[in-house]
Write a protein that holds these residues in place. Structure first.
Motif, mmCIF file in Angstrom:
data_model
loop_
_atom_site.group_PDB
_atom_site.id
_atom_site.type_symbol
_atom_site.label_atom_id
_atom_site.label_comp_id
_atom_site.label_asym_id
_atom_site.label_seq_id
_atom_site.Cartn_x
_atom_site.Cartn_y
_atom_site.Cartn_z
ATOM 1 N N THR A 88 3.201 5.883 -3.083
ATOM 2 C CA THR A 88 4.395 6.577 -3.569
ATOM 3 C C THR A 88 4.413 6.629 -5.086
ATOM 4 O OG1 THR A 88 5.605 5.812 -1.636
ATOM 5 C CG2 THR A 88 6.916 6.624 -3.469
ATOM 6 N N LYS A 89 4.042 5.518 -5.702
ATOM 7 C CA LYS A 89 4.005 5.447 -7.167
ATOM 8 C C LYS A 89 2.973 6.423 -7.727
ATOM 9 C CE LYS A 89 4.964 3.382 -11.113
ATOM 10 N NZ LYS A 89 6.208 3.572 -11.776
ATOM 11 N N ILE A 90 1.807 6.499 -7.089
ATOM 12 C CA ILE A 90 0.760 7.420 -7.531
ATOM 13 C C ILE A 90 1.245 8.866 -7.382
ATOM 14 C CG2 ILE A 90 -1.542 8.307 -6.964
ATOM 15 C CD1 ILE A 90 -2.292 5.380 -6.275
ATOM 16 N N ALA A 91 1.885 9.175 -6.260
ATOM 17 C CA ALA A 91 2.400 10.533 -6.041
ATOM 18 C C ALA A 91 3.489 10.870 -7.059
ATOM 19 C CB ALA A 91 2.943 10.670 -4.624
ATOM 20 N N ALA A 92 4.356 9.910 -7.377
ATOM 21 C CA ALA A 92 5.425 10.144 -8.348
ATOM 22 C C ALA A 92 4.834 10.407 -9.737
ATOM 23 C CB ALA A 92 6.377 8.961 -8.393
ATOM 24 N N ASN A 95 0.816 -1.210 0.000
ATOM 25 C CA ASN A 95 0.000 0.000 0.000
ATOM 26 C C ASN A 95 0.860 1.275 0.000
ATOM 27 O OD1 ASN A 95 -2.370 1.464 -0.034
ATOM 28 N ND2 ASN A 95 -2.662 1.376 2.177
ATOM 29 N N PRO A 96 1.883 1.409 0.850
ATOM 30 C CA PRO A 96 2.733 2.602 0.770
ATOM 31 C C PRO A 96 3.466 2.717 -0.564
ATOM 32 C CG PRO A 96 3.046 1.522 2.878
ATOM 33 C CD PRO A 96 2.200 0.614 2.030
ATOM 34 N N ALA A 97 3.886 1.601 -1.127
ATOM 35 C CA ALA A 97 4.573 1.635 -2.422
ATOM 36 C C ALA A 97 3.631 2.135 -3.511
ATOM 37 C CB ALA A 97 5.115 0.255 -2.771
#
Length: 177
Positions: free
Chosen positions: A37-41, A32-34
């Motif tokens: 992070t991917k969505i934010a990137a 979930n955190p990954a």
């Protein structure tokens, strides 16, 4: 409730309960955190792309409007901002006008730091305009002066009246005899 405990006991005995607990813990701690992070990137990469487009459009509009010598600088700035915003809206991007204005100003500052053809032509135009205005002002001053002289000439008689000198006046050195 009795059936629920039987199902839990069966899952525990077969090892499936452990796998489910392991999967849930793994999901909330790693996956979930990954994903977040991917969505934010991806979101920030999209923002960088839009900012790059804004910079390119700003450069295009500033260079285009820099050759319009008669237009004042503030009007050029407003047209450039409106043009960039309309192009971005046409492409489906909604960008804050303050951000666009900053990009326009940044491009202008970069452009004004170098001596471009447009700046040279603008300087020539400004110098020619100043010379023309000065020549017009000089001609106007000359016409005003001529009009004042004509007015004075109209008020002064053409043949001045002779001086009324008494006859018993003694002549002085340099007078005609």
């Amino acid at each position: 409730m009795n059936e629920f405990t039987k199902i839990i006991k069966l899952l525990n005995d077969t090892g499936i309960l452990g796998v489910l607990i392991f999967a849930l813990v793994g999901w909330f701690t790693r996956i979930n955190p990954a994903l977040k992070t991917k969505i934010a990137a991806n979101k920030s990469a999209g923002q960088r792309e839009v900012l790059s487009i804004v910079d390119q459009l700003a450069a295009s509009w500033v260079h285009k409007l820099s050759t319009n010598y008669e237009m004042p600088g503030e009007e050029k700035r407003e047209r450039a901002i409106a043009g960039v915003i309309s192009q971005l809206k046409g492409w489906g991007h909604n960008v804050d006008p303050v951000l666009v204005a900053a990009a326009i100003e940044k491009t202008y500052q970069l452009m004004s730091g170098t001596n471009t053809k447009a700046q040279t032509k603008q300087d020539e135009y400004n110098a020619a305009l100043a010379d023309t205005e000065q020549a017009f002002a000089d001609k106007q001053a000359q016409l005003d002066k001529q009009a004042q002289l004509d007015k004075q000439a109209a008020t002064v008689p053409a043949e001045p009246a002779p001086l009324n000198v008494p006859e018993n006046t003694a002549t002085t050195e340099g007078d005609a005899k």
